[in-house]
Enzyme design. Sequence first.
Site, short mmCIF file in Angstrom:
data_model
loop_
_atom_site.label_atom_id
_atom_site.label_comp_id
_atom_site.label_asym_id
_atom_site.label_seq_id
_atom_site.Cartn_x
_atom_site.Cartn_y
_atom_site.Cartn_z
CB SER A 277 -13.25 -12.56 -1.04
OG SER A 277 -13.82 -11.27 -1.16
CE LYS A 283 -8.50 -11.94 -1.25
NZ LYS A 283 -7.29 -11.44 -0.75
#
Length: 458
Positions: A277, A283
């Site tokens: 991300s 992420k």
Amino acid sequence: MAQLWGGRFTKETDKLVYNFNASISFDQKFYEQDIRGSKAHVTMLAKQGILTEQERDEILKGLDGILMDVRAGKLEITSEYEDIHSFVEANLIDRIGDAGKKLHTGRSRNDQVALDMKLYIRDEIDEINGEVRKLLQALLEIMEEHVHTYMPGFTHLQKAQPVTLAHHVGAYFEMFRRDRGRLEDIRKRMNTCPLGAGALAGTTYPLDRAYTAELLGFDEPTRNSMDSVSDRDYVIELLSALSTIMMHLSRFSEEIILWNSNEYRFVEIDDAYSTGSSIMPQKKNPDIAELVRGKTGRVYGALVSMLTTMKGIPLAYNKDMQEDKELTFDAIDTVKGCLALFTGMVSTMEFHKENMESSAKNGFTNATDAADYLVNHGVPFRDAHGIIGRLVLTCIEKGISLDELPLEEYQAISPVFEEDIYEAISMRTCVEKRVTYGAPGPEVMEQVISENKKYLEK
Ligand code: ARG
């Protein structure tokens, strides 16, 4: 604008009309097929005495030259031509002169394009089939390794009964095996040659259609010239088979996305197949699986477009049918891309066996087996179902699994329970006792795996 027609016209084609009508920007994709078809056509024309052997040889040489030059990037296919057929013919005439003007004897672009599309799709079917085969190979490897990897089997996305990873992946093996079968069926059914159908009504030349069919690897010539130029059933069948492949890939992707989530943690997608991300540093996202799931829509779209395009077309050829190409090319490229990436993703994915097994245990997937234990000790199934249901409720209240419930609790509700209940409801027992053909029990699973292996070796 280099056109194949014009004699009966008194005006130039409007530029916008020309562009709207032209297909060169996309049908150039099958220049190889177009040339292959033309070579078979002239070979037949010479055999029938319609062209001389010298004319044939000049044309073949010219066509080979075009093929080589396009392949090598020396000859560019430009929008100066309406379609790939015009491009090849005009180039041939430029190269060899008058003999080139005889190439189109006894032929129309209508049977020519029908032939090109069939040749193209036939080649692509073989390629897609190869990609599905590679995926099956990857799935089989996972199955071989995970005959004893226990996991929950779900219905309604609620934990139901224990299965194994081999068994779960084996379900997808079956789906993709059927997909290959569909591709093979289509290939067989479509393998008839439209060349020689002319514009719609055949030709007045003594063409040997069986001969061109044979030269191009078809089983036989098509039996009706009007149908030959207006049939796109095989395109629809292919798009339907591709949609089914995508549906299978999409379901599997959905499961992988769930399994890879922070909540399940059944698998970890390899870093090489994940993305991050721009804002959240922690992420690691399953974008490939999501894209495969997402691209399913555009392949379905191609199928519905094509069905809709064909539904109102009177016999025989109509220009509507030119619309078959872009969406078919896109669907084929999409499916090939998805298959290759999906295969890479599953074969590099890591499976967290412990999480799968503990999820199966903590979801009461052995409750049916606990009821079966009572049945084996003479308790009627309906009563057994009620007893185990109450024990499950106790476990939920205590926050434990059936394996962790003390024997006294079992015996308090039914004196039938003995120490061997724990063995009877262990994951190993639950899976090993499922011995029917097609079930996850290790012996039958191994049998199915070896059958799948033989099938892939064929
Ligand atoms: N570009 C056309 C197609 O894709 C080729 C056939 C054209 N035939 C015709 N009569 N305009 O269908």
